[in-house]
Design a protein around this motif. Structure first.
Motif, PDB file in Angstrom:
ATOM      1  N   TYR A  22       0.639  -1.237   0.556  1.00 44.17           N
ATOM      2  CA  TYR A  22       0.224   0.159   0.132  1.00 44.17           C
ATOM      3  C   TYR A  22       1.193   1.366  -0.235  1.00 44.17           C
ATOM      4  O   TYR A  22       1.100   2.341  -1.123  1.00 44.17           O
ATOM      5  N   ILE A  26       2.338   4.099  -3.896  1.00 43.02           N
ATOM      6  CA  ILE A  26       1.838   4.785  -3.700  1.00 43.02           C
ATOM      7  C   ILE A  26       3.450   5.579  -3.938  1.00 43.02           C
ATOM      8  O   ILE A  26       3.033   7.067  -4.430  1.00 43.02           O
ATOM      9  N   ILE A 208      -5.409  12.061  -7.552  1.00 43.22           N
ATOM     10  CA  ILE A 208      -5.957  10.567  -7.213  1.00 43.22           C
ATOM     11  C   ILE A 208      -6.136   9.836  -8.890  1.00 43.22           C
ATOM     12  O   ILE A 208      -5.364   8.960  -9.405  1.00 43.22           O
ATOM     13  N   LEU A 211      -2.352  10.078  -9.767  1.00 38.69           N
ATOM     14  CA  LEU A 211      -1.691   9.016  -9.926  1.00 38.69           C
ATOM     15  C   LEU A 211      -2.996   7.165 -10.458  1.00 38.69           C
ATOM     16  O   LEU A 211      -1.777   6.608 -10.805  1.00 38.69           O
ATOM     17  N   GLN A 212      -3.282   7.402 -10.300  1.00 35.61           N
ATOM     18  CA  GLN A 212      -4.532   6.602 -11.324  1.00 35.61           C
ATOM     19  C   GLN A 212      -3.361   6.046 -12.905  1.00 35.61           C
ATOM     20  O   GLN A 212      -3.621   4.548 -13.660  1.00 35.61           O
ATOM     21  N   THR A 221      -7.724   0.207  -7.061  1.00 34.76           N
ATOM     22  CA  THR A 221      -7.972   1.020  -6.225  1.00 34.76           C
ATOM     23  C   THR A 221      -7.316   0.827  -5.465  1.00 34.76           C
ATOM     24  O   THR A 221      -7.469   2.491  -4.445  1.00 34.76           O
ATOM     25  N   LEU A 224      -4.728   3.141  -3.931  1.00 30.62           N
ATOM     26  CA  LEU A 224      -4.180   4.148  -3.483  1.00 30.62           C
ATOM     27  C   LEU A 224      -4.986   4.544  -1.949  1.00 30.62           C
ATOM     28  O   LEU A 224      -5.124   5.979  -1.949  1.00 30.62           O
ATOM     29  N   ALA A 227      -3.251   7.562  -0.144  1.00 29.41           N
ATOM     30  CA  ALA A 227      -3.357   8.955  -0.651  1.00 29.41           C
ATOM     31  C   ALA A 227      -3.149  10.476   0.197  1.00 29.41           C
ATOM     32  O   ALA A 227      -3.053  11.466   0.281  1.00 29.41           O
TER      33      ALA A 227
END
Length: 362
Positions: A22, A26, A208, A211-212, A221, A224, A227
């Motif tokens: 996790y 990120i 987000i 980031l995606q 997802t 993320l 975040a």
């Protein structure tokens, strides 16, 4: 013990790669797309080479960094102490410690190991010129850009290494003192900028979405979910830490026990300091250890990843021990005795503990 430690490391690795990364993943996605951003240096470097970041890159990159760190530490130990039979107990207590390589394996993808890697590098290279001070400053700047908490985690240890290896040996001239003060000022300003001006200024949904766009598999997802840490102010981190303190403090006796199990190593460290030829050196080493420890005490009050902080504190002492060994001494320090029953028992317990953890013990 060394063979068992290797087996334990393999087991920790297979356990680690089965867990979802996790926080580590990120950090590979966040870059400087929205301007100056905290915790973004590694992601920004990756963005120079690839537009899409696969999950496996977390383990490939962090595994490579772990291997390099382990190899450099072996080289450092060989150069500082040698690998004759009388030094093997010391090597077991360091390299086999659950605080060190085994815990770095458990925290693959986290940023702690970069500070250790840079510090080992500074222990290996010559420290005769002003360039050494500047190189240490550049390493510290990179660490703050990787994560600003390095200001408390490894920058004090790097500063201690510079003092012990450069200033105590080469002396304090007007030029190298000015360079050291200037470096500390720049690092301090950078930390303030990262801490207070490195948070996201755009809506979280836009962040987000970016980031995606960098994910090799945008459907994951769940990776993320952290975040929010790019929006969280310092006051919130402190309040969360103190709210969890009653529960997390239950692990403190375990940390004390783990530290006590390294008693032969700490006793050797004490004797090494006592054997220094110059009394001023002994006082400066003591001050360095206190300063590094105070930095970790502050971290305890700010962020609740206690297992990581305790582990990295111990690693910092291991590295300072190497720097102390490089200073002139008035007498030889007796190595850790392998034939003592207590030492053997402590060594086996330390060997069999697979790691310390991230927040709470184990």
């Amino acid at each position: 013990m060394l063979v068992v430690n290797i087996a334990v490391l393999v087991g920790v690795f297979w356990h680690k790669i089965a867990l979802p990364p996790y926080v580590p993943y990120i950090h590979l996605l966040v870059d400087y797309h929205f301007g100056f951003t905290k915790r973004a240096l590694i992601g920004a470097i990756i963005a120079l080479f690839t537009a899409k970041v696969p999950v496996w890159l977390v383990f490939a990159l962090s595994g490579t960094v772990w291997l390099v760190t382990a190899a450099l530490f072996v080289q450092l130990f060989r150069r500082t102490f040698g690998f004759d039979e009388k030094q093997l107990p010391l090597f077991v207590f360091m390299a086999g410690s659950p605080f060190f390589l085994k815990n770095f394996m458990h925290t693959l993808g986290h940023f702690d190991i970069y500070g250790c890697l840079f510090a080992i590098g500074l222990l290996l290279i010559p420290a005769r010129s002003l360039g050494y001070v500047l190189l240490a400053a550049m390493a510290s700047i990179a660490l703050v850009l990787i994560h600003h908490i390095h200001l408390l985690m490894y920058v004090p240890t790097i500063a201690a290494i510079v003092v012990l290896r450069h200033y105590l040996v080469q002396g304090a001239s007007r030029h190298n003192v000015a360079a050291g003060i200037a470096a500390l000022a720049v690092i301090g300003v950078l930390f303030v900028a990262a801490q207070f001006y490195g948070t996201m200024r755009v809506p979280e949904s836009e962040f987000i979405a970016h980031l995606q766009g960098r994910m090799a598999d945008p459907s994951q997802t769940n990776l993320l979910s952290f975040a929010y840490i790019w929006y969280q102010p310092l006051a919130k981190e402190i309040s969360d830490t103190w709210a969890r303190l009653p529960h997390n403090a239950l692990g403190l006796p375990v940390f004390v026990l783990l530290i006590w199990l390294h008693r032969p190593l700490w006793r050797y460290f004490r004797d090494l300091i006592a054997a220094l030829a110059i009394e001023t050196h002994r006082h400066i080493v003591t001050a360095a250890i206190v300063t590094v420890s105070l930095g970790y005490l502050v971290m305890f009050a700010i962020v609740f990843d206690y297992s990581r902080w305790i582990s990295n504190w111990a690693v910092c002492l291991f590295l300072i021990l190497h720097a102390v060994k490089m200073l002139p001494s008035s007498k030889d320090t007796l190595p850790i005795a392998a034939d003592e029953r207590k030492t053997m028992v402590f060594g086996w317990i330390v060997t069999l503990i697979p790691r310390v953890g991230i927040v709470r013990p184990f």
